[in-house]
Scaffold this motif. Structure first.
Motif, PDB file in Angstrom:
ATOM      1  N   GLU A 174       0.833  -1.210   0.000  1.00 40.00           N
ATOM      2  CA  GLU A 174       0.000   0.000   0.000  1.00 40.00           C
ATOM      3  C   GLU A 174       0.868   1.260   0.000  1.00 40.00           C
ATOM      4  O   GLU A 174       0.536   2.247  -0.650  1.00 40.00           O
ATOM      5  N   MET A 175       1.979   1.203   0.713  1.00 46.00           N
ATOM      6  CA  MET A 175       2.853   2.372   0.814  1.00 46.00           C
ATOM      7  C   MET A 175       3.659   2.602  -0.460  1.00 46.00           C
ATOM      8  O   MET A 175       3.990   3.745  -0.806  1.00 46.00           O
ATOM      9  N   SER A 176       3.972   1.528  -1.180  1.00 48.69           N
ATOM     10  CA  SER A 176       4.902   1.636  -2.307  1.00 48.69           C
ATOM     11  C   SER A 176       4.236   1.647  -3.676  1.00 48.69           C
ATOM     12  O   SER A 176       4.894   1.951  -4.670  1.00 48.69           O
ATOM     13  N   LYS A 177       2.959   1.300  -3.750  1.00 51.80           N
ATOM     14  CA  LYS A 177       2.296   1.178  -5.047  1.00 51.80           C
ATOM     15  C   LYS A 177       1.047   2.060  -5.120  1.00 51.80           C
ATOM     16  O   LYS A 177       0.341   2.234  -4.125  1.00 51.80           O
ATOM     17  N   PHE A 178       0.790   2.588  -6.300  1.00 46.08           N
ATOM     18  CA  PHE A 178      -0.484   3.249  -6.571  1.00 46.08           C
ATOM     19  C   PHE A 178      -0.772   3.117  -8.062  1.00 46.08           C
ATOM     20  O   PHE A 178       0.074   2.633  -8.820  1.00 46.08           O
ATOM     21  N   THR A 179      -1.954   3.491  -8.485  1.00 43.12           N
ATOM     22  CA  THR A 179      -2.340   3.316  -9.883  1.00 43.12           C
ATOM     23  C   THR A 179      -2.651   4.664 -10.533  1.00 43.12           C
ATOM     24  O   THR A 179      -2.776   5.685  -9.848  1.00 43.12           O
ATOM     25  N   ASP A 180      -2.790   4.633 -11.859  1.00 43.75           N
ATOM     26  CA  ASP A 180      -3.180   5.846 -12.589  1.00 43.75           C
ATOM     27  C   ASP A 180      -4.542   5.647 -13.232  1.00 43.75           C
ATOM     28  O   ASP A 180      -5.224   4.635 -13.004  1.00 43.75           O
TER      29      ASP A 180
END
Length: 562
Positions: A418-424
């Motif tokens: 959760e801390m290291s990944k996100f989406t576009d």
């Protein structure tokens, strides 16, 4: 007239990375796939070889044996074999059987290793006898491990040995090359733990395939080359790239201590064209070559990763090669590799001046088709790219990456994921590298240091690698580290140094004075007024290059109190 044989494995046509070995065995069966050391009389090592056809046949025998033993599709399998023929054959055998290899650096220490194995919870454990003794005595994966395979005698430790796996494989006639989908889990690769507890990175088959294609195109790697990979997992790409692998005689967990004379002998013996090594290894090798006026005639390419490569190491390495040879310093991480790259020929005098003046370390333009952005530094998690703020050109921020080799999760580490990944907006995954960087107006990325290792005085923020490049020019320094003592926002910046050799009291005073003068000569280091001499920096196990600045900061605090 014979038609030329296509020797480049097509990542678009095949999904399972093990098919690369089948491909090479069909197209160049008699070409040497691997030269590997084998101990002979009086424990002297000699090199033996294995062709692509032989390696492929051995891996298929192992794969059939694994399936007969119960190690098959989806079986998480800890792999702790020493680099050599069995390591290569077994790695590809696991893919062919559909199993999921779990790779952990054995040198990270007993306690972290036990924790990593507990998290990975492998059902199977394939390793050398020494690893099985440790497994039994220290309780590695005792809750999950049911199937054991030893490279040597089992000594009553449970399971069977590789000889028995081969026998099982010889008796079986089933086809082996497990069909997989691009999103199927291929392996769990643990990080080095240089900036915290090692994390298991989930690799999917599409990630491995993307890496093969990106590495081939970024460095123009051609079939028929001879590779000396001093970091074993990197060697596993060689068959897919059509290269012959030479396994060096060295401890892969201590690259800085590799014997440069042996490395040179092997390079010359097998006419190595491609070297992959950490900055620490290149430092050792280049010093030896320069001191002994040696040029590595066959080498046309050197690739170094794992940490920022000092300019003086690059220059020494270049002096050890012929003029048309190229040195590449790609930037990346276990979670996303490669991200960007720069060659030594791009590092002109102006760029070197900028690096040594504290602007950061240039790590080149993004490797296509990666997308790289620099966003405002934050210690918060993001769900979507819309929650971030992109920094203008020339301003420091956190580096984030999206691309085909960008992994999307850690194994059993939901908080870290959760801390290291996100989406576009397109649903693509972005990875936070945990590094501070600057994007310049030409599209080149400059590395400044780790986000977690920034020094915040309350008046300014110092980034380690920017500052250290200024001090590392001093001829008596092996390396330096800028750390913060105290709570963030009220930290005192401290310069820790490691010198070359042993200095006399007079020279110690001189170096101390020189460094304080250097600090005052540059705006970004003016607040550094404390210099501490350290006997030997803590560094990461994997590359011996990443400095353990958190540990150094604790040491510095103790020194200042006393």
């Amino acid at each position: 007239m014979d038609m030329p044989v296509e020797k480049t494995w097509n990542t678009d046509e095949f999904t399972n990375v093990a098919s690369a070995l089948n491909w090479q065995a069909q197209r160049q069966p008699g070409v040497t796939a691997i030269y590997y050391p084998k101990s002979g009389a009086l424990k002297k090592s000699r090199y033996e070889s294995c062709t692509y056809q032989e390696l492929n046949e051995l891996s298929e025998t192992y794969a059939r044996g694994l399936l007969e033993y119960g190690i098959g599709p989806g079986t998480r399998t800890a792999l702790m074999l020493t680099p050599g023929l069995d390591f290569f054959a077994m790695f590809f055998a696991l893919f062919k059987a559909g199993a999921v290899p779990v790779l952990i650096d054995p040198g990270i220490g007993m306690k972290p290793l036990k924790q990593c194995l507990a998290e990975a919870a492998p059902t199977a454990f394939i390793g050398v006898t020494k690893a099985h003794f440790a497994r039994k005595i220290l309780g590695w994966a005792k809750e999950s491990c049911e199937l054991m395979v030893s490279a040597g005698p089992t000594f009553g430790l449970g399971g069977i040995n590789l000889k028995k796996i081969r026998e099982l494989g010889d008796l079986s006639s089933q086809e082996v090359l497990h069909p997989v989908k691009p999103d199927d889990m291929a392996a769990i690769l643990f990080t080095s733990g240089s900036t915290g507890v090692p994390k298991g990175v989930v690799y999917r088959h599409r990630h491995f395939n993307a890496q093969v294609q990106m590495l081939r195109e970024a460095f123009d790697i051609q079939p028929g080359e001879v590779s000396l990979p001093t970091f074993p997992p990197f060697a596993l790409f060689d068959p897919a790239l059509g290269m012959t692998t030479v396994v060096p005689i060295m401890d892969p967990t201590r690259p800085a201590e590799a014997d440069p004379e042996k490395l040179v002998e092997v390079i010359n013996q097998f006419k190595v064209t491609n070297i992959f090594g950490s900055p620490a290894l290149l430092n050792t090798l280049s010093r030896y070559c320069v001191d002994n006026k040696i040029r590595l005639e066959s080498v046309t390419r050197v690739i170094s990763a794992g940490a920022a490569v000092p300019i003086r190491t690059i220059r020494r390495m270049q002096d050890s090669l012929y003029r048309d040879a190229e040195i590449h310093t790609p930037y990346g991480a276990t979670e996303c590799l490669p991200v960007s790259s720069i060659s030594a020929t791009e590092l002109d005098d102006d760029m070197v001046d900028r690096i040594e003046s504290g602007e950061g370390v240039c790590v080149g333009k993004p490797v296509q088709p990666n997308k790289v952005r620099v966003i405002k530094i934050s210690d918060m998690a993001f769900n979507d790219i819309s929650e971030t703020t992109e920094m203008p050109f020339g301003m420091p921020g956190e580096i984030v990456v999206s691309g085909p080799s960008c992994t999307d999760s850690y194994w059993k580490r939901d908080t870290d994921t959760e801390m290291s990944k996100f989406t576009d907006e397109n649903g693509e995954t972005w990875h936070r590298m945990g590094d501070v960087g600057i994007m310049d107006g030409t599209g080149r990325l400059w590395f400044c240091g780790r986000v977690a290792q920034r020094v915040d005085t309350g008046q300014e923020v110092l980034f380690a690698d920017q500052c250290e490049a200024i001090f590392n020019q001093h001829p008596d320094l092996l390396r330096s580290a800028v750390v913060g003592v105290g709570a963030r926002g009220r930290q005192t910046p401290v310069l820790c140094i490691e010198v070359i050799g042993k200095l006399s009291p007079v020279d110690t005073e001189r170096v101390h004075f020189d460094l304080l003068q250097l600090a005052q000569a540059h705006s970004i280091t003016k607040s550094i007024r404390t210099v501490l001499f350290h006997p030997g920096f803590p560094v990461d196990i994997r590359h011996n290059s990443k400095i353990g600045r958190e540990e150094l900061a604790e040491w510095a605090a103790t020194q200042m109190q006393s």
